[in-house]
Design a protein around this motif. Structure first.
Motif, PDB file in Angstrom:
ATOM      1  N   LEU A 225      15.455 -10.413 -10.538  1.00  0.00           N
ATOM      2  CA  LEU A 225      16.206 -11.610 -10.914  1.00  0.00           C
ATOM      3  C   LEU A 225      15.444 -12.408 -11.978  1.00  0.00           C
ATOM      4  CD1 LEU A 225      18.638 -13.458 -10.402  1.00  0.00           C
ATOM      5  CD2 LEU A 225      17.312 -14.574  -8.592  1.00  0.00           C
ATOM      6  N   CYS A 226      14.136 -12.592 -11.772  1.00  0.00           N
ATOM      7  CA  CYS A 226      13.323 -13.315 -12.753  1.00  0.00           C
ATOM      8  C   CYS A 226      13.309 -12.587 -14.100  1.00  0.00           C
ATOM      9  CB  CYS A 226      11.897 -13.485 -12.242  1.00  0.00           C
ATOM     10  SG  CYS A 226      11.716 -14.637 -10.876  1.00  0.00           S
TER      11      CYS A 226
ATOM     12  N   THR B  43      -4.268 -13.645  -2.284  1.00  0.00           N
ATOM     13  CA  THR B  43      -2.831 -13.895  -2.286  1.00  0.00           C
ATOM     14  C   THR B  43      -2.465 -14.994  -3.270  1.00  0.00           C
ATOM     15  OG1 THR B  43      -2.697 -13.245   0.045  1.00  0.00           O
ATOM     16  CG2 THR B  43      -0.851 -14.500  -0.855  1.00  0.00           C
ATOM     17  N   ILE B  44      -3.264 -16.066  -3.296  1.00  0.00           N
ATOM     18  CA  ILE B  44      -3.005 -17.168  -4.229  1.00  0.00           C
ATOM     19  C   ILE B  44      -3.130 -16.672  -5.662  1.00  0.00           C
ATOM     20  CG2 ILE B  44      -3.768 -19.455  -4.974  1.00  0.00           C
ATOM     21  CD1 ILE B  44      -4.828 -19.913  -2.163  1.00  0.00           C
ATOM     22  N   ASP B  45      -4.141 -15.844  -5.908  1.00  0.00           N
ATOM     23  CA  ASP B  45      -4.353 -15.272  -7.233  1.00  0.00           C
ATOM     24  C   ASP B  45      -3.132 -14.475  -7.685  1.00  0.00           C
ATOM     25  OD1 ASP B  45      -5.600 -14.508  -9.568  1.00  0.00           O
ATOM     26  OD2 ASP B  45      -6.599 -12.794  -8.658  1.00  0.00           O
ATOM     27  N   GLN B  46      -2.571 -13.681  -6.788  1.00  0.00           N
ATOM     28  CA  GLN B  46      -1.418 -12.858  -7.146  1.00  0.00           C
ATOM     29  C   GLN B  46      -0.148 -13.694  -7.295  1.00  0.00           C
ATOM     30  OE1 GLN B  46      -0.848  -9.195  -5.099  1.00  0.00           O
ATOM     31  NE2 GLN B  46      -2.943  -8.504  -5.426  1.00  0.00           N
ATOM     32  N   ILE B  47      -0.050 -14.775  -6.550  1.00  0.00           N
ATOM     33  CA  ILE B  47       1.107 -15.672  -6.712  1.00  0.00           C
ATOM     34  C   ILE B  47       1.096 -16.290  -8.109  1.00  0.00           C
ATOM     35  CG2 ILE B  47       2.094 -17.884  -5.977  1.00  0.00           C
ATOM     36  CD1 ILE B  47       1.299 -17.146  -3.114  1.00  0.00           C
TER      37      ILE B  47
ATOM     38  N   LEU C 280       8.601  -3.396 -10.482  1.00  0.00           N
ATOM     39  CA  LEU C 280       9.894  -3.083  -9.875  1.00  0.00           C
ATOM     40  C   LEU C 280       9.900  -1.670  -9.308  1.00  0.00           C
ATOM     41  CD1 LEU C 280      12.336  -4.664 -12.513  1.00  0.00           C
ATOM     42  CD2 LEU C 280      11.659  -5.608 -10.296  1.00  0.00           C
ATOM     43  N   ASP C 281       9.271  -0.758 -10.036  1.00  0.00           N
ATOM     44  CA  ASP C 281       9.176   0.625  -9.569  1.00  0.00           C
ATOM     45  C   ASP C 281       8.345   0.716  -8.284  1.00  0.00           C
ATOM     46  OD1 ASP C 281       9.459   3.597 -10.046  1.00  0.00           O
ATOM     47  OD2 ASP C 281       7.277   3.419 -10.112  1.00  0.00           O
ATOM     48  N   ILE C 282       7.259  -0.062  -8.229  1.00  0.00           N
ATOM     49  CA  ILE C 282       6.416  -0.073  -7.030  1.00  0.00           C
ATOM     50  C   ILE C 282       7.192  -0.607  -5.829  1.00  0.00           C
ATOM     51  CG2 ILE C 282       4.404  -1.173  -5.947  1.00  0.00           C
ATOM     52  CD1 ILE C 282       3.024  -1.054  -8.681  1.00  0.00           C
ATOM     53  N   PHE C 283       7.899  -1.716  -6.017  1.00  0.00           N
ATOM     54  CA  PHE C 283       8.632  -2.318  -4.906  1.00  0.00           C
ATOM     55  C   PHE C 283       9.833  -1.485  -4.472  1.00  0.00           C
ATOM     56  CE2 PHE C 283       7.007  -6.498  -6.794  1.00  0.00           C
ATOM     57  CZ  PHE C 283       5.921  -6.526  -5.939  1.00  0.00           C
ATOM     58  N   LEU C 284      10.414  -0.722  -5.418  1.00  0.00           N
ATOM     59  CA  LEU C 284      11.606   0.065  -5.094  1.00  0.00           C
ATOM     60  C   LEU C 284      11.260   1.430  -4.510  1.00  0.00           C
ATOM     61  CD1 LEU C 284      14.714   0.122  -5.242  1.00  0.00           C
ATOM     62  CD2 LEU C 284      14.497   1.160  -7.512  1.00  0.00           C
TER      63      LEU C 284
ATOM     64  N   ASP D 251       0.817  -1.215   0.000  1.00  0.00           N
ATOM     65  CA  ASP D 251       0.000   0.000   0.000  1.00  0.00           C
ATOM     66  C   ASP D 251       0.853   1.269   0.000  1.00  0.00           C
ATOM     67  OD1 ASP D 251       1.057  -0.324   2.470  1.00  0.00           O
ATOM     68  OD2 ASP D 251      -0.825  -0.038   3.585  1.00  0.00           O
ATOM     69  N   GLY D 252       2.053   1.158  -0.562  1.00  0.00           N
ATOM     70  CA  GLY D 252       2.910   2.348  -0.655  1.00  0.00           C
ATOM     71  C   GLY D 252       4.278   2.185  -0.037  1.00  0.00           C
ATOM     72  N   GLY D 253       4.517   1.035   0.597  1.00  0.00           N
ATOM     73  CA  GLY D 253       5.823   0.818   1.212  1.00  0.00           C
ATOM     74  C   GLY D 253       6.795   0.144   0.255  1.00  0.00           C
ATOM     75  N   LYS D 254       8.078   0.304   0.522  1.00  0.00           N
ATOM     76  CA  LYS D 254       9.100  -0.345  -0.298  1.00  0.00           C
ATOM     77  C   LYS D 254       9.227  -1.804   0.119  1.00  0.00           C
ATOM     78  CE  LYS D 254      11.760   3.941  -0.702  1.00  0.00           C
ATOM     79  NZ  LYS D 254      13.077   4.600  -0.476  1.00  0.00           N
ATOM     80  N   ASN D 255       9.628  -2.631  -0.850  1.00  0.00           N
ATOM     81  CA  ASN D 255       9.824  -4.048  -0.560  1.00  0.00           C
ATOM     82  C   ASN D 255      11.028  -4.532  -1.363  1.00  0.00           C
ATOM     83  OD1 ASN D 255       9.640  -6.910  -0.293  1.00  0.00           O
ATOM     84  ND2 ASN D 255       7.470  -6.700   0.207  1.00  0.00           N
ATOM     85  N   ILE D 256      12.194  -4.475  -0.753  1.00  0.00           N
ATOM     86  CA  ILE D 256      13.439  -4.807  -1.438  1.00  0.00           C
ATOM     87  C   ILE D 256      13.511  -6.288  -1.773  1.00  0.00           C
ATOM     88  CG2 ILE D 256      15.960  -4.749  -1.281  1.00  0.00           C
ATOM     89  CD1 ILE D 256      14.602  -2.026  -1.545  1.00  0.00           C
ATOM     90  N   ILE D 257      12.914  -7.124  -0.926  1.00  0.00           N
ATOM     91  CA  ILE D 257      12.958  -8.574  -1.185  1.00  0.00           C
ATOM     92  C   ILE D 257      12.201  -8.917  -2.467  1.00  0.00           C
ATOM     93  CG2 ILE D 257      12.255 -10.842  -0.325  1.00  0.00           C
ATOM     94  CD1 ILE D 257      12.702  -9.828   2.504  1.00  0.00           C
ATOM     95  N   LEU D 258      10.962  -8.403  -2.581  1.00  0.00           N
ATOM     96  CA  LEU D 258      10.192  -8.656  -3.796  1.00  0.00           C
ATOM     97  C   LEU D 258      10.834  -7.992  -5.007  1.00  0.00           C
ATOM     98  CD1 LEU D 258       6.475  -8.364  -2.578  1.00  0.00           C
ATOM     99  CD2 LEU D 258       7.706 -10.416  -3.285  1.00  0.00           C
ATOM    100  N   PHE D 259      11.410  -6.813  -4.800  1.00  0.00           N
ATOM    101  CA  PHE D 259      12.117  -6.139  -5.893  1.00  0.00           C
ATOM    102  C   PHE D 259      13.250  -7.029  -6.411  1.00  0.00           C
ATOM    103  CE2 PHE D 259      15.829  -3.657  -7.199  1.00  0.00           C
ATOM    104  CZ  PHE D 259      15.306  -2.931  -8.259  1.00  0.00           C
TER     105      PHE D 259
END
Length: 324
Positions: A31-32, A267-271, A80-84, A18-26
């Motif tokens: 990598l993918c 969550t399953i849908d997004q995975i 990537l922009d969202i997660f970064l 909801d607006g926070g950074k997530n370096i792990i998902l980034f």
């Protein structure tokens, strides 16, 4: 479209971000994405430059790799922009441009996979007519029809989707702009739009799938009639890479577009959506590389030329010529 102005913004919520950074998902998606670009570019280069891979099956595979690069590039950079940066907003025009290209490329991939199934059917069940039915002009025509059909279908769906009214919520609970979450946040009567989308999905998704099933039914019937077990294995092994990709691709689509739009399945849908966006485009060339002898030999020859060493390919090449 009265309320869809130039300053209208949607908000994507990948994995509840909801607006926070997530370096792990980034890092995971980066990598993918890099693997997707490297693998598919390598496959395209190998097929284009290697004289042993100038066959219809590899011509279609080269186009499949191009589609994988494009449709991953349409969606993953925004993720990537969202997660970064944590900026989940996406403008109305950007959202529908993304929706158009993603839908066009996904539909094109469906048609290409169907054409590849037909190629395997002709090669196994109509082998004497294969050079005539799958000559270069015919292959180019198949690819052009796949691209034109994918883009035409996407244009139609995009025009339909642009008629949706968004009154209250602007939150798209998905990794990318898609018709399913858009309908979920729409207001007003959307029955006509939903029926149109379902009919379009049936003709573009399910009908090609039936053609693929029919092709493999004929292939399996033909293979089972062969007396030699070794010949049966060798013949069907030419289909295993394509069949693996079909199972993964359609299996993922099935979960993404038939799963109920409820909080329990979000969550399953997004995975599964993330598999569709980033993992499958990376898997396609990998599956062909691991399961296809010609591709593996081309890899060895390519890297041997780069390192200027003898990789003992003479025996493999001579064996190839004997089998051909």
């Amino acid at each position: 479209m009265a309320n869809q102005t130039s300053d209208f913004y949607f908000y994507l919520l990948p994995f509840g971000n909801d607006g926070g950074k997530n370096i792990i998902l980034f890092t995971i998606f980066l990598l993918c994405y890099m693997i997707c670009l490297i693998w598919n570019t390598t496959i395209i280069t190998l097929i284009y430059t290697n004289s042993h891979l100038q066959k219809p099956m590899y011509f279609f595979l080269r186009n499949l790799s191009l589609v994988d690069i494009c449709y991953s590039s349409v969606t993953v950079p925004k993720l990537l922009d969202i997660f970064l940066r944590g900026d989940t907003s996406i403008s109305f025009s950007h959202c529908f441009v993304q929706f158009f290209f993603f839908t066009a490329l996904a539909c094109t991939e469906i048609f290409l996979l169907t054409v590849m199934a037909y190629d395997r059917y002709v090669a196994i069940c109509q082998s004497l007519h294969y050079p005539l039915l799958m000559k270069q002009n015919a292959c180019i025509l198949f690819v052009l029809v796949s691209w034109v059909s994918g883009c035409s279908n996407s244009l139609f769906i995009t025009i339909i989707a642009s008629k949706i009214s968004f009154c209250n919520s602007k939150v798209i609970d998905q990794l990318y702009c898609d018709i399913k979450p858009m309908l979920k946040i729409s207001c007003g009567n959307t029955v006509t739009i939903e029926v149109t989308v379902y009919l379009e999905t049936f003709f573009v998704g399910f009908c090609p799938f039936l053609c693929i099933i029919l092709s493999y039914f004929k292939i399996i019937s033909n293979v089972l009639r062969m007396k030699s077990k070794g010949k049966r294995y060798k013949t069907f092994s030419t289909c295993t890479s394509h069949l693996t990709i079909i199972i993964i691709f359609y299996g993922t689509i099935f979960f993404v577009y038939t799963m109920p739009s409820t909080a329990n399945f979000k969550t399953i849908d997004q995975i599964f959506s993330s598999l569709f966006l980033a993992v499958i485009p990376s898997l396609n060339p990998l599956v062909y590389s691991l399961r296809n002898k010609d591709i593996k030999i081309a890899f060895k020859r390519y890297f041997c030329n780069l390192s200027n060493v003898d990789c003992f390919l003479k025996g493999e090449n001579s064996k190839n010529k004997i089998e051909e």
